[in-house]
Design a protein around this motif. Structure first.
Motif, PDB file in Angstrom:
ATOM      1  N   VAL A   1      42.054  61.510  81.736  1.00  0.00           N
ATOM      2  CA  VAL A   1      42.998  60.847  80.836  1.00  0.00           C
ATOM      3  C   VAL A   1      44.294  61.655  80.786  1.00  0.00           C
ATOM      4  O   VAL A   1      45.393  61.098  80.788  1.00  0.00           O
ATOM      5  N   SER A   2      44.155  62.973  80.764  1.00  0.00           N
ATOM      6  CA  SER A   2      45.334  63.847  80.749  1.00  0.00           C
ATOM      7  C   SER A   2      46.159  63.668  82.019  1.00  0.00           C
ATOM      8  O   SER A   2      47.396  63.614  81.966  1.00  0.00           O
ATOM      9  N   ILE A   3      45.499  63.572  83.171  1.00  0.00           N
ATOM     10  CA  ILE A   3      46.219  63.367  84.430  1.00  0.00           C
ATOM     11  C   ILE A   3      46.927  62.014  84.422  1.00  0.00           C
ATOM     12  O   ILE A   3      48.066  61.892  84.902  1.00  0.00           O
ATOM     13  N   ALA A   4      46.273  60.997  83.838  1.00  0.00           N
ATOM     14  CA  ALA A   4      46.908  59.684  83.729  1.00  0.00           C
ATOM     15  C   ALA A   4      48.150  59.764  82.838  1.00  0.00           C
ATOM     16  O   ALA A   4      49.181  59.139  83.144  1.00  0.00           O
ATOM     17  N   LEU A   5      48.066  60.525  81.754  1.00  0.00           N
ATOM     18  CA  LEU A   5      49.217  60.701  80.873  1.00  0.00           C
ATOM     19  C   LEU A   5      50.357  61.408  81.589  1.00  0.00           C
ATOM     20  O   LEU A   5      51.521  61.006  81.490  1.00  0.00           O
ATOM     21  N   ILE A   6      50.021  62.488  82.313  1.00  0.00           N
ATOM     22  CA  ILE A   6      51.045  63.223  83.067  1.00  0.00           C
ATOM     23  C   ILE A   6      51.696  62.300  84.101  1.00  0.00           C
ATOM     24  O   ILE A   6      52.929  62.300  84.272  1.00  0.00           O
TER      25      ILE A   6
ATOM     26  N   THR B   1      43.139  72.985  89.090  1.00  0.00           N
ATOM     27  CA  THR B   1      43.139  73.990  88.020  1.00  0.00           C
ATOM     28  C   THR B   1      43.528  73.418  86.656  1.00  0.00           C
ATOM     29  O   THR B   1      43.384  74.097  85.645  1.00  0.00           O
ATOM     30  N   PHE B   2      44.013  72.177  86.626  1.00  0.00           N
ATOM     31  CA  PHE B   2      44.457  71.540  85.385  1.00  0.00           C
ATOM     32  C   PHE B   2      43.268  71.303  84.458  1.00  0.00           C
ATOM     33  O   PHE B   2      42.273  70.708  84.843  1.00  0.00           O
ATOM     34  N   LYS B   3      43.373  71.765  83.224  1.00  0.00           N
ATOM     35  CA  LYS B   3      42.262  71.663  82.272  1.00  0.00           C
ATOM     36  C   LYS B   3      42.461  70.581  81.216  1.00  0.00           C
ATOM     37  O   LYS B   3      41.585  70.341  80.401  1.00  0.00           O
ATOM     38  N   GLY B   4      43.616  69.951  81.225  1.00  0.00           N
ATOM     39  CA  GLY B   4      43.894  68.916  80.239  1.00  0.00           C
ATOM     40  C   GLY B   4      45.236  69.146  79.579  1.00  0.00           C
ATOM     41  O   GLY B   4      45.759  70.265  79.565  1.00  0.00           O
ATOM     42  N   ILE B   5      45.780  68.096  79.020  1.00  0.00           N
ATOM     43  CA  ILE B   5      47.126  68.166  78.471  1.00  0.00           C
ATOM     44  C   ILE B   5      47.201  69.032  77.219  1.00  0.00           C
ATOM     45  O   ILE B   5      48.282  69.425  76.780  1.00  0.00           O
TER      46      ILE B   5
END
Length: 288
Positions: free
Chosen positions: A9-14, A115-119
């Protein structure tokens, strides 16, 4: 707005944030060229700055400077491709530039996604600035953490953008150096790709220890070495067809950014968090 969304969801937001920034940047570019009659490269620069401001604003909304992190790897390949469509130039130098920049951008964005852990998770460097400079943090955030990298990357992109103005009539020696520059770019991204995997695998097997295997055995920052090398590769492609001029300041600025800021920050963190790093530092060169 510190909310814990899942990684995807965070990647979709980014992604949505960057699409919005891209659309606004494109509208600003069109307005700058057609309404203000600015030179297209100046218009692209203004669009780049405005898109950065949009990403920065979303970073404020989510209370996370790391919203800006993918910008570094997304803007150059997208801008180079858009420039090819805008100018209608698909010469051999441009095609080589697109191949190199998209391979590099894919590698860097891929590593960010892994490495992205979330927004809700902010990079340690930004949290450090928040705690050390609470009063000045917003100035540091806007200028130092968002705008300065954008300006340095754009400066390093200028040699690539000038490749669109080069005639296909070039000498054999120029072609040799053109291909050499492309190989430098491709090899730099490959060095980073290998360094990424070696680092991820080592940390998974030996958490908390100093990674000193593979490329990391020969240099303390092979990923940064590859990044610096990439931008010099683009400049070599430009210099092969145009000679040496003031555009060399782009890769010089990029090198200074890593040697003066990024690498010292990482060195201090490693020395503070990993007991064996001081010895590793004595035995291993800074860059490959």
């Amino acid at each position: 707005m510190k909310r814990a969304y899942s990684k995807w969801v965070s990647i979709a937001l980014i992604t949505a944030i960057y699409v919005i920034a891209g659309i606004i940047g494109w509208l600003v570019f069109q307005s700058s060229v057609h309404s203000l009659n600015l030179h297209p490269i100046i218009a692209l620069f203004i669009a780049d700055v405005v898109a950065t401001v949009v990403v920065w604003a979303f970073g404020l909304l989510y209370e996370n400077v790391s919203v800006y992190d993918p910008y570094w790897s997304v803007f150059p390949p997208v801008a180079f491709l858009a420039w090819a469509f805008y100018t209608g130039v698909w010469s051999m130098p441009v095609v080589l530039l697109l191949i190199a920049s998209w391979y590099w951008g894919w590698r860097l964005t891929r590593n960010w996604a892994i490495t992205f852990k979330g927004i809700a998770h902010e990079d340690w460097r930004y949290t450090k600035y928040r705690s050390l400079h609470p009063v000045l943090f917003h100035l540091i955030n806007f200028f130092g953490l968002n705008m300065v990298p954008t300006l340095v990357v754009f400066a390093a992109m200028l040699p690539g953008l000038k490749l669109y103005e080069v005639s296909n009539q070039t000498s054999v020696i120029s072609l040799v150096f053109l291909f050499f520059g492309c190989i430098v770019c491709l090899s730099s991204a490959t060095i980073q790709l290998i360094a990424d995997k070696q680092s991820h695998d080592f940390r998974a097997a030996h958490p908390g220890e100093v990674c000193n295997v593979g490329l990391w055995k020969h240099g303390r920052h092979p990923n940064y070495f590859g990044e610096i090398q990439f931008w010099w590769g683009i400049w070599i492609m430009y210099a092969a067809l145009n000679g040496i001029d003031w555009f060399i300041l782009g890769p010089i600025a990029m090198t200074a950014l890593f040697l003066g800021i990024s690498i010292p920050l990482m060195e201090h963190r490693q020395l503070a968090n990993k007991p064996g790093y001081a010895e590793y530092r004595k035995q291993t060169r800074l860059l490959i």
